[in-house]
Structures are given as structure tokens and as C-alpha cells.
Write a protein that holds these residues in place. Structure first.
Motif, PDB file in Angstrom:
ATOM      1  N   ILE A 126     -19.464  33.474 -11.674  1.00  0.00           N
ATOM      2  CA  ILE A 126     -19.578  32.047 -11.982  1.00  0.00           C
ATOM      3  C   ILE A 126     -18.848  31.715 -13.279  1.00  0.00           C
ATOM      4  CG2 ILE A 126     -21.233  30.260 -12.674  1.00  0.00           C
ATOM      5  CD1 ILE A 126     -23.198  31.598 -10.682  1.00  0.00           C
ATOM      6  N   ASP A 127     -18.979  32.582 -14.293  1.00  0.00           N
ATOM      7  CA  ASP A 127     -18.279  32.359 -15.563  1.00  0.00           C
ATOM      8  C   ASP A 127     -16.764  32.372 -15.357  1.00  0.00           C
ATOM      9  OD1 ASP A 127     -20.685  32.193 -16.849  1.00  0.00           O
ATOM     10  OD2 ASP A 127     -20.693  34.273 -17.556  1.00  0.00           O
ATOM     11  N   ARG A 128     -16.277  33.238 -14.455  1.00  0.00           N
ATOM     12  CA  ARG A 128     -14.838  33.275 -14.168  1.00  0.00           C
ATOM     13  C   ARG A 128     -14.396  31.993 -13.483  1.00  0.00           C
ATOM     14  NH1 ARG A 128     -11.651  34.037 -10.023  1.00  0.00           N
ATOM     15  NH2 ARG A 128     -13.386  34.462  -8.600  1.00  0.00           N
ATOM     16  N   LEU A 129     -15.211  31.521 -12.528  1.00  0.00           N
ATOM     17  CA  LEU A 129     -14.879  30.291 -11.818  1.00  0.00           C
ATOM     18  C   LEU A 129     -14.828  29.094 -12.768  1.00  0.00           C
ATOM     19  CD1 LEU A 129     -17.064  30.705  -8.594  1.00  0.00           C
ATOM     20  CD2 LEU A 129     -14.575  30.942  -8.766  1.00  0.00           C
ATOM     21  N   ALA A 130     -15.651  29.128 -13.793  1.00  0.00           N
ATOM     22  CA  ALA A 130     -15.693  28.015 -14.744  1.00  0.00           C
ATOM     23  C   ALA A 130     -14.402  27.865 -15.526  1.00  0.00           C
ATOM     24  CB  ALA A 130     -16.869  28.202 -15.711  1.00  0.00           C
ATOM     25  N   THR A 131     -13.604  28.924 -15.581  1.00  0.00           N
ATOM     26  CA  THR A 131     -12.345  28.883 -16.327  1.00  0.00           C
ATOM     27  C   THR A 131     -11.173  28.433 -15.454  1.00  0.00           C
ATOM     28  OG1 THR A 131     -11.794  31.206 -15.837  1.00  0.00           O
ATOM     29  CG2 THR A 131     -13.167  30.774 -17.779  1.00  0.00           C
ATOM     30  N   LEU A 132     -11.391  28.276 -14.140  1.00  0.00           N
ATOM     31  CA  LEU A 132     -10.308  27.927 -13.228  1.00  0.00           C
ATOM     32  C   LEU A 132     -10.005  26.431 -13.269  1.00  0.00           C
ATOM     33  CD1 LEU A 132     -11.281  30.027 -10.060  1.00  0.00           C
ATOM     34  CD2 LEU A 132      -9.752  30.671 -11.941  1.00  0.00           C
ATOM     35  N   SER A 133      -8.788  26.099 -12.848  1.00  0.00           N
ATOM     36  CA  SER A 133      -8.441  24.691 -12.694  1.00  0.00           C
ATOM     37  C   SER A 133      -9.177  24.128 -11.482  1.00  0.00           C
ATOM     38  CB  SER A 133      -6.934  24.532 -12.503  1.00  0.00           C
ATOM     39  OG  SER A 133      -6.545  25.081 -11.247  1.00  0.00           O
ATOM     40  N   GLU A 134      -9.165  22.809 -11.346  1.00  0.00           N
ATOM     41  CA  GLU A 134      -9.873  22.173 -10.237  1.00  0.00           C
ATOM     42  C   GLU A 134      -9.317  22.639  -8.892  1.00  0.00           C
ATOM     43  OE1 GLU A 134     -10.931  17.656  -8.619  1.00  0.00           O
ATOM     44  OE2 GLU A 134     -10.034  17.961 -10.597  1.00  0.00           O
ATOM     45  N   LEU A 135      -7.987  22.738  -8.785  1.00  0.00           N
ATOM     46  CA  LEU A 135      -7.379  23.176  -7.534  1.00  0.00           C
ATOM     47  C   LEU A 135      -7.720  24.635  -7.231  1.00  0.00           C
ATOM     48  CD1 LEU A 135      -5.488  22.827  -5.122  1.00  0.00           C
ATOM     49  CD2 LEU A 135      -3.552  23.363  -6.645  1.00  0.00           C
ATOM     50  N   GLU A 136      -7.623  25.497  -8.234  1.00  0.00           N
ATOM     51  CA  GLU A 136      -7.926  26.917  -8.038  1.00  0.00           C
ATOM     52  C   GLU A 136      -9.374  27.100  -7.594  1.00  0.00           C
ATOM     53  OE1 GLU A 136      -4.931  29.027 -11.289  1.00  0.00           O
ATOM     54  OE2 GLU A 136      -6.842  28.176 -11.953  1.00  0.00           O
ATOM     55  N   TYR A 137     -10.263  26.312  -8.192  1.00  0.00           N
ATOM     56  CA  TYR A 137     -11.678  26.429  -7.818  1.00  0.00           C
ATOM     57  C   TYR A 137     -11.908  25.974  -6.380  1.00  0.00           C
ATOM     58  CZ  TYR A 137     -16.677  25.626  -7.634  1.00  0.00           C
ATOM     59  OH  TYR A 137     -18.001  25.630  -7.264  1.00  0.00           O
ATOM     60  N   GLU A 138     -11.273  24.882  -5.977  1.00  0.00           N
ATOM     61  CA  GLU A 138     -11.432  24.387  -4.611  1.00  0.00           C
ATOM     62  C   GLU A 138     -10.978  25.426  -3.588  1.00  0.00           C
ATOM     63  OE1 GLU A 138     -12.713  21.747  -3.130  1.00  0.00           O
ATOM     64  OE2 GLU A 138     -13.500  20.995  -5.032  1.00  0.00           O
ATOM     65  N   LEU A 139      -9.934  26.169  -3.920  1.00  0.00           N
ATOM     66  CA  LEU A 139      -9.415  27.177  -2.992  1.00  0.00           C
ATOM     67  C   LEU A 139     -10.348  28.379  -2.862  1.00  0.00           C
ATOM     68  CD1 LEU A 139      -5.629  27.130  -4.025  1.00  0.00           C
ATOM     69  CD2 LEU A 139      -6.663  26.121  -1.973  1.00  0.00           C
ATOM     70  N   GLU A 140     -11.183  28.607  -3.864  1.00  0.00           N
ATOM     71  CA  GLU A 140     -12.027  29.808  -3.866  1.00  0.00           C
ATOM     72  C   GLU A 140     -13.498  29.553  -3.556  1.00  0.00           C
ATOM     73  OE1 GLU A 140     -11.854  32.641  -6.963  1.00  0.00           O
ATOM     74  OE2 GLU A 140      -9.723  32.336  -7.397  1.00  0.00           O
ATOM     75  N   ARG A 141     -13.944  28.339  -3.713  1.00  0.00           N
ATOM     76  CA  ARG A 141     -15.389  28.078  -3.750  1.00  0.00           C
ATOM     77  C   ARG A 141     -16.125  28.513  -2.481  1.00  0.00           C
ATOM     78  NH1 ARG A 141     -15.993  22.483  -1.651  1.00  0.00           N
ATOM     79  NH2 ARG A 141     -17.885  22.120  -2.887  1.00  0.00           N
ATOM     80  N   THR A 142     -15.567  28.220  -1.307  1.00  0.00           N
ATOM     81  CA  THR A 142     -16.288  28.527  -0.067  1.00  0.00           C
ATOM     82  C   THR A 142     -16.422  30.032   0.142  1.00  0.00           C
ATOM     83  OG1 THR A 142     -15.498  26.478   0.939  1.00  0.00           O
ATOM     84  CG2 THR A 142     -16.327  28.194   2.419  1.00  0.00           C
ATOM     85  N   GLU A 143     -15.315  30.755   0.007  1.00  0.00           N
ATOM     86  CA  GLU A 143     -15.353  32.204   0.219  1.00  0.00           C
ATOM     87  C   GLU A 143     -16.195  32.895  -0.854  1.00  0.00           C
ATOM     88  OE1 GLU A 143     -14.309  34.098   2.687  1.00  0.00           O
ATOM     89  OE2 GLU A 143     -13.804  32.245   3.734  1.00  0.00           O
ATOM     90  N   THR A 144     -16.126  32.392  -2.101  1.00  0.00           N
ATOM     91  CA  THR A 144     -16.907  33.008  -3.171  1.00  0.00           C
ATOM     92  C   THR A 144     -18.392  32.784  -2.948  1.00  0.00           C
ATOM     93  OG1 THR A 144     -15.093  32.632  -4.719  1.00  0.00           O
ATOM     94  CG2 THR A 144     -17.244  33.131  -5.662  1.00  0.00           C
ATOM     95  N   ALA A 145     -18.760  31.588  -2.518  1.00  0.00           N
ATOM     96  CA  ALA A 145     -20.174  31.311  -2.222  1.00  0.00           C
ATOM     97  C   ALA A 145     -20.691  32.254  -1.153  1.00  0.00           C
ATOM     98  CB  ALA A 145     -20.346  29.853  -1.793  1.00  0.00           C
ATOM     99  N   LYS A 146     -19.858  32.519  -0.137  1.00  0.00           N
ATOM    100  CA  LYS A 146     -20.245  33.434   0.931  1.00  0.00           C
ATOM    101  C   LYS A 146     -20.473  34.839   0.393  1.00  0.00           C
ATOM    102  CE  LYS A 146     -17.003  34.737   3.662  1.00  0.00           C
ATOM    103  NZ  LYS A 146     -15.947  34.774   4.713  1.00  0.00           N
TER     104      LYS A 146
END
Length: 474
Positions: A64-84
Motif C-alpha cells: 500500500i505504501d508503494r502504491l501511494a507513491t505512484l501517479s494516478e495513471l500508474e495506480y489505475e493500471l495496478e489497483r485491480t490486480e493488486t487488490a486481488k
């Protein structure tokens, strides 16, 4: 025979080839709709089933701390798979956690509103000598009594031992008129206190967020200009007085989620005139006076920063070395002051014990002068009780008709009831309401009126006041 006689008839196609040509499976509409639903509120396992993975909380937090450092676009690309991958967490839950982590990261990387002082390299051999220096600085710049000077010195040291305090009295700097040095004293105290944060005005939300984020010693100037009309700020200041109930609850965020904020902390306020009685009750009043023309006081701007910085550094070291000693100190408090005043002064007496007998004596003298029973101003309700007791005594009677009590209260020029309502007299209804707080009400009785005639009507019997008089006026 014709050369076409060896052709294979159409209905005799080879068996294996026929097996490969099959009609595709077509799902019913209801099943197709259910299969293609993409609801981010559901756990990822509903969307993309997979084996149950057990991710530790430490690893999840690191992700979660790593995701907080991502840009909005980078986070959108990762959020679903990371949540899984995080034990099939819902995407919405992940969004909330990342948002919280981003807020924390922003707070840590932004410039702080307060400054932490590096403790002095050597132990402070004589803390009483340091207290004397602080007191002398106050005397050089402020026209005040010795009692105020002593209380202000002890309060400055208080800000360095907050972790072992249970009650933090507000330093209420006040004066009857302008140009008495209120802002000057506020500035002096702030320059020697721990993690000082000064303001001349503040909103309620900024107040509790600043206390929660920075754990400052808060200095608010000109508080009389806005405190009486701001219930939110009064609530924060009141709650920050004791560890028994240091939290306020406020709705925050897009979802207005109720959140607890810890507002326990040291606060100094200054202003002319009255502040709410609830704040007075939680304060140590530091009342100043205007200097005489023959008095000469130094200007704060001429006080070198290295002098006050050194004092802060030495207090930081002394508090680190003596925190346990302050906590274990058990001073004897003056029994003639009320319970709330004893609570307010206890931490100051603890500090005075460690400064030595001379400072302990100074603390006692200061306490009696500032918070002694003679200086304890009664509330409006208590004043009414006192004046009613006087009326009973002056009329040498045990019973008073309500109308006669009103007449006597507004007759005496020493009492304020003839001008209670912005220049108009107090009413019988207002008297009844105030007395109801003490469970006293009028009743039908026979009494002598002010002309000496025995009449029957609504009134009060002194016996109904006996318990109340002993509790609030003794």
C-alpha cells in the motif's frame, strides 16, 4: 467407367473430421450478464477467482505504501490486480487505504509548522538556576506581579514534561486594558516552550488537526475577538485539558466518517475581557498590568535568539533526564483552593519540587494569590445564591414572596440584578430558572410582605436553600 466414379459421396465424410465441427456453446442471457459484471465493491475473488493467498499485514502495508507513491495513471493500471493479490481485498477498500497512506506521506514530507530542539549535550546541573534565568527574562520585559512571573516560568517548563502530566492548565494571559504586554508575554513564553505554534486566529478544524498532527504548544493571541462566538474552538480547548477525556469526534473525508482526534496539549491564550467560564475553570490566569511611566522594560525583538534557543535546548535535556522524577513527585497542594484549581496547579507544584524549596515556596505563594479562594470569582448562579442569602438575612425572615425577593434584589445598588438584562432588571422567570439548577423552586406559602402584612402567595422558604448554601457558598 468414368474417372469420376471413384469420388466419395457427400454424406460419407470421414468420422474424425465430423467430430471437429461442432456448434459453439451459447450461454443464456442471465448467465452471461452475471459473468460479465465488474463490481469494484466485490472482492476480487468474485471477479477473478484464484487460490486463497495469505499475505501478511506487514507485506500488505508495504504494498500500500508503494502504491501511494505512484501517479494516478500508474495506480489505475495496478489497483485491480493488486487488490486481488492482497487476500482478495475489494478494490474500494484498497482505494481507501492508499488514500490514507498518501495523506500520511504528504504530512511527513511537508514542512512542519513546529521545530524540535536538539537537547543540550551535557546534563543540566542546576535546573533552579535555569528557572531563575527564565524568570529574569520575564521580569526584564513584562510588568507583572511576582506571582504571575512564577506561574509563567513553571508553565514554560511544563511544556517540556507533557508526557507525564495528567492535567494541562491553559495559560490565560489577560489584562483590563490594551498595552499591558499580553502579546509580549505570549511571545516570550512561546520562545522558550516546546514545539511552539503561534497564531492570532484559527478555525476549529485547523485547531484540532494541528494538535493531532504536530503535538504543539499552541499560542493563540486576541482570543477574546472570536472565542465567545465559536463553540467548536471552545470544545477543542476544553477537551484538551485532561487525559480523562482528550478526544473530540469529527466527520472527515469524502464519506464523512466519524474520526477521533486527540486534542490533549498545552495551550496559552491571551485577550482582553471575559472568556467562557468553562475555559476560566481550566486556566491559570496570568493577569498583567500596564507599566508605569517610570518603569523601563526591554523589547522582545532585542532578546537574542541564541539565548532562548539555549534555554530550550537545556530544558529539552533536563526533561529527558528527569521525566520519571517529575512523574513520581507528590507535592502537598494548598487545601484552601477548590478541586479544579488543585488539578490545574498539580503539575506546576511537581516541577517546583524538583527546582528546590525556594521555588516550591514561590509556587505556593503564586497559587494562593492567583487561584486562592478570595480571588475565585463566583458564577452568575452562585452570585444569585449569595445575594438571596443576603436578602433573607437583611429582612430577618425565613420566608419571602417571589415578588418581594425580586424587589429586594434590584433595590441594592451593590447587586447587578437591576441591570441584568442589558440594562433591564432580571425577571421572576429568570430567577426561577437559575434556582431550578439547584433543584429549588417556589411554592405556595404564607409570609409577611415588605409592608409587614401577612399574605399568601408564591415564594421561597430559606429551609429549601439550606443544603445549597452549604454546598456552594461555604
Amino acid at each position: 467407367m468414368s474417372k469420376h466414379n471413384n469420388a466419395t459421396p457427400p454424406n460419407l465424410v470421414a468420422e474424425p473430421l465430423a467430430d471437429t465441427i461442432k456448434k459453439p456453446n451459447i450461454l443464456p442471457d442471465a448467465q452471461l450478464s452475471k459473468t460479465t459484471t465488474d463490481d469494484i465493491d466485490e472482492p476480487s475473488s468474485v471477479i477473478l477467482p484464484q487460490e486463497d493467498l495469505k499475505i501478511s499485514s506487514d507485506l500488505a502495508q508495504a504494498t500500500i505504501d508503494r502504491l501511494a507513491t505512484l501517479s494516478e495513471l500508474e495506480y489505475e493500471l495496478e489497483r485491480t490486480e493488486t487488490a486481488k493479490s492482497l487476500n482478495n481485498m475489494s478494490v474500494r477498500s484498497l482505494d481507501k487505504l492508499v488514500k490514507k497512506a498518501r495523506g500520511k506521506l504528504k504530512s511527513e514530507t511537508s514542512e512542519s509548522l513546529v521545530v524540535d530542539i536538539e537537547p543540550y549535550a551535557e546534563p543540566v546541573a542546576d535546573i533552579a538556576l535555569l528557572a531563575d534565568q527564565i524568570s529574569q527574562i520575564l521580569d526584564d520585559h513584562i510588568a507583572c506581579t511576582d506571582a504571575v512571573k512564577t506561574a509563567a516560568t513553571l508553565w514554560i517548563i511544563l511544556t517540556w514534561v507533557i508526557p507525564v502530566s495528567h492535567i494541562l492548565p491553559i495559560a490565560w494571559i489577560n489584562a483590563p486594558e490594551k498595552r499591558c504586554g499580553k502579546s509580549t508575554l505570549l511571545t516570550l513564553i512561546s520562545r522558550m516552550s516546546k514545539r511552539s505554534l503561534s497564531t492570532s486566529n484559527i478555525t476549529g478544524s485547523a485547531l484540532f488537526r494541528s494538535i493531532e498532527s504536530y503535538k504543539p504548544t499552541l499560542f493563540i493571541d486576541e482570543i477574546d475577538t472570536f472565542i465567545n462566538d465559536n463553540e467548536g474552538i471552545r470544545g477543542v480547548l476544553n477537551a484538551g485539558h485532561s487525559r480523562d477525556n482528550p478526544y473530540i469526534i469529527r466527520c472527515v473525508g469524502d464519506d464523512n466518517e466519524p474520526t477521533a482526534f486527540n486534542v490533549y496539549g498545552a495551550k496559552a491564550i491571551s485577550g482582553i475581557g471575559k472568556i467562557p467560564s468553562t475555559l476560566i475553570d481550566r486556566s491559570i490566569p496570568l493577569t498583567l498590568r500596564r507599566k508605569m511611566k517610570s518603569e523601563t522594560k526591554k523589547r522582545v525583538r532585542d532578546l537574542p535568539l541564541n539565548v532562548t534557543n539555549m534555554i530550550q535546548s537545556q530544558l529539552a535535556r533536563w526533561s529527558d533526564d528527569n521525566m520519571s522524577a517529575v512523574k513520581e513527585a507528590d507535592p502537598v497542594l494548598p487545601i484552601s483552593i477548590n478541586d479544579r484549581a488543585q488539578d490545574n496547579w498539580q503539575i506546576l507544584f511537581k516541577i517546583a519540587m524538583l527546582l528546590g524549596d525556594e521555588w516550591l515556596e514561590k509556587a505556593h505563594t503564586s497559587c494562593m494569590e492567583i487561584s486562592g479562594s478570595d480571588s475565585d470569582e463566583p458564577s452568575s448562579n452562585e452570585q444569585l445564591l449569595s445575594d438571596i442569602k443576603t436578602v433573607f438575612s437583611l429582612n430577618q425572615t425565613n420566608r419571602l414572596l417571589s415578588r418581594d425577593l425580586l424587589t429586594e434584589l434590584r433595590r441594592d445598588p451593590e447587586m447587578s440584578w437591576s441591570t441584568y438584562n442589558e440594562g433591564k432588571t432580571i425577571t421572576l422567570r429568570q430567577i426561577a430558572k437559575k434556582l431550578s439548577a439547584f433543584r429549588i423552586s417556589s411554592r405556595d406559602l404564607r409570609a409577611f410582605d415588605i409592608n409587614g402584612n401577612e399574605v399568601r402567595g408564591k415564594g421561597y422558604d430559606v429551609i429549601d436553600f439550606k443544603d445549597t448554601f452549604s454546598r456552594y457558598l461555604s
